[in-house]
Design a protein around this motif. Structure first.
Motif, mmCIF file in Angstrom:
data_model
loop_
_atom_site.group_PDB
_atom_site.id
_atom_site.type_symbol
_atom_site.label_atom_id
_atom_site.label_comp_id
_atom_site.label_asym_id
_atom_site.label_seq_id
_atom_site.Cartn_x
_atom_site.Cartn_y
_atom_site.Cartn_z
ATOM 1 N N VAL A 76 -3.683 -1.512 29.075
ATOM 2 C CA VAL A 76 -3.710 -0.292 29.583
ATOM 3 C C VAL A 76 -2.152 -0.104 30.491
ATOM 4 O O VAL A 76 -1.796 -1.073 31.048
ATOM 5 N N TYR A 77 -1.925 1.015 30.240
ATOM 6 C CA TYR A 77 -0.492 1.577 30.935
ATOM 7 C C TYR A 77 -1.033 2.679 31.669
ATOM 8 O O TYR A 77 -1.557 3.713 31.325
ATOM 9 N N THR A 78 -0.219 3.150 32.881
ATOM 10 C CA THR A 78 -0.367 4.220 33.903
ATOM 11 C C THR A 78 0.806 4.629 34.348
ATOM 12 O O THR A 78 1.951 4.023 34.199
ATOM 13 N N TYR A 79 0.827 6.115 34.530
ATOM 14 C CA TYR A 79 2.067 6.829 35.096
ATOM 15 C C TYR A 79 1.528 7.921 36.115
ATOM 16 O O TYR A 79 0.428 8.554 35.889
ATOM 17 N N LYS A 80 2.181 8.136 37.091
ATOM 18 C CA LYS A 80 2.070 8.775 38.024
ATOM 19 C C LYS A 80 3.505 9.827 38.356
ATOM 20 O O LYS A 80 4.235 9.003 38.698
ATOM 21 N N ASP A 81 3.342 10.918 38.356
ATOM 22 C CA ASP A 81 4.420 11.757 38.659
ATOM 23 C C ASP A 81 4.230 12.180 40.363
ATOM 24 O O ASP A 81 3.452 12.956 40.630
ATOM 25 N N ASP A 82 5.241 11.622 41.041
ATOM 26 C CA ASP A 82 5.252 11.746 42.372
ATOM 27 C C ASP A 82 5.843 13.190 42.985
ATOM 28 O O ASP A 82 5.999 13.422 44.184
ATOM 29 N N ALA A 83 6.584 14.038 42.138
ATOM 30 C CA ALA A 83 7.029 15.332 42.431
ATOM 31 C C ALA A 83 6.102 16.305 43.208
ATOM 32 O O ALA A 83 4.814 16.063 42.898
ATOM 33 N N GLU A 84 6.480 16.978 44.082
ATOM 34 C CA GLU A 84 5.866 18.018 44.678
ATOM 35 C C GLU A 84 6.020 19.101 44.135
ATOM 36 O O GLU A 84 6.822 19.921 44.256
ATOM 37 N N LYS A 85 4.998 19.588 43.330
ATOM 38 C CA LYS A 85 5.030 20.869 42.494
ATOM 39 C C LYS A 85 3.415 20.857 41.873
ATOM 40 O O LYS A 85 2.774 20.119 41.993
ATOM 41 N N GLU A 86 3.360 22.164 41.489
ATOM 42 C CA GLU A 86 2.237 22.366 40.923
ATOM 43 C C GLU A 86 2.000 21.929 39.286
ATOM 44 O O GLU A 86 2.799 22.296 38.567
ATOM 45 N N PHE A 87 0.885 21.198 39.006
ATOM 46 C CA PHE A 87 0.932 20.672 37.717
ATOM 47 C C PHE A 87 -0.320 21.289 37.073
ATOM 48 O O PHE A 87 -1.244 21.844 37.610
ATOM 49 N N GLY A 88 -0.242 21.298 35.651
ATOM 50 C CA GLY A 88 -1.093 22.153 34.944
ATOM 51 C C GLY A 88 -2.431 21.380 34.762
ATOM 52 O O GLY A 88 -3.548 22.037 34.637
#
Length: 238
Positions: A76-88
Motif C-alpha cells: 500500500v502507498y499513500t499520498y496527501k496534498d497539504d496545500a490550502e486549496k479547494e480540491f475536486g
C-alpha cells in the motif's frame, strides 16, 4: 478460486479496519486542544472529515501493507496534498493487480461526507448528510470518470454511494434511505473483482513523485494505492 477467497477476506479486513473510524476520530478530536477553539460548525466538520480521510488511508494501509491473503501479497502507498486549496475530490483509490497473466490498473475517485443517524418506521435506522455543494461535487467528479462515489462516514462504519445516483436525484443530500449503498469492505471486494474501477485514469507508477503528480492532475487531496501481486512463494500456488 483463490481470487474469490481473497475478495471475501479483503472485504472482512477492510470492514474491520474502518468499522469505528467515525466515532474514534470524533472522540480523539474532542480530547485534542483543537476542540477547545471556537469555530463555525462547517469548519469543525471539515477538520473532522479531513482527519477521517487520513485515518481511512492509515487503517487500510496498516491492515494490508506487507500482508499475504490466500496467496496474494499486498502493498500500500499513500499520498496527501497539504496545500490550502479547494480540491475536486477527497480521494483517488487505485488498484494494481498482478496475478500472473496480465497486469490490471484501475481507479475511482470519491468525495467524503459525515452523515448523521435518523429513524424511519419502515426501514429503521438510516444515515444522511446535507451540503449545498453535493450536486456540484457529483458533476465535477463525473466529468473525470463514471467511477465516482461518495464515502459516507457514519457511527456504523463507512458506506459508499454512486455519484451517478446522487446526481440523478438532483438534491444536495446523500442518504442511505434513498440511495443504493455498500459498506466499504464490499465496495473494495468488488473493486478487486473488477466490477468497479476505471482503467483510463489509472496509468501511473507507484513512486512518491508520481503519486504527487497524479494527485495534481486529478485535483484530489489524497491517494490510496493498493498493489496486489501473486505471491510466488505461497504454498497455495505451488
Amino acid at each position: 478460486m483463490y481470487q474469490k477467497a481473497v475478495a471475501q477476506d479483503l472485504q472482512e479486513q477492510i470492514n474491520k479496519a474502518v468499522n469505528n473510524i467515525a466515532m474514534d476520530t470524533i472522540n480523539e478530536y474532542l480530547k485534542s486542544k483543537d476542540a477547545s477553539i471556537e469555530g463555525r460548525e462547517e469548519a469543525i466538520t471539515e477538520v473532522l472529515r479531513s482527519k477521517m480521510n487520513e485515518s481511512l488511508m492509515s487503517r487500510i494501509s496498516k491492515a494490508l501493507k506487507g500482508k499475504s491473503i490466500n496467496g496474494i501479497h499486498f502493498n500500500v502507498y499513500t499520498y496527501k496534498d497539504d496545500a490550502e486549496k479547494e480540491f475536486g475530490a477527497d480521494l483517488a483509490g487505485f488498484l494494481e493487480l498482478d496475478l500472473g497473466a496480465e497486469k490490471i490498473k484501475k481507479a475511482f475517485i470519491a468525495q467524503s461526507k459525515i452523515c448523521q443517524p435518523h429513524a424511519d418506521k419502515e426501514i429503521g435506522k438510516y444515515y444522511s448528510g446535507d451540503n449545498p455543494d453535493i450536486q456540484k461535487q457529483a458533476s465535477n467528479m463525473l466529468k473525470i470518470t463514471s467511477d465516482s462515489f461518495f464515502f459516507l462516514y457514519t457511527e456504523d462504519g463507512v458506506f459508499v454511494v454512486s455519484a451517478q445516483h446522487v446526481k440523478a436525484r438532483g438534491v444536495n443530500t446523500v442518504t442511505t434511505k434513498e440511495l443504493h449503498y455498500k459498506n466499504l469492505g464490499s465496495f473494495y471486494s468488488e473493486f478487486f473483482q473488477c466490477f468497479i474501477g476505471d482503467h483510463k485514469i489509472a496509468d501511473f507508477y507507484d513512486d512518491k513523485k508520481s503519486l504527487s503528480d497524479y494527485a495534481s492532475t486529478l485535483n484530489v487531496k489524497n491517494i490510496l494505492y493498493i498493489q496486489a501481486k501473486l505471491d510466488k512463494n505461497s504454498s497455495e500456488n505451488k
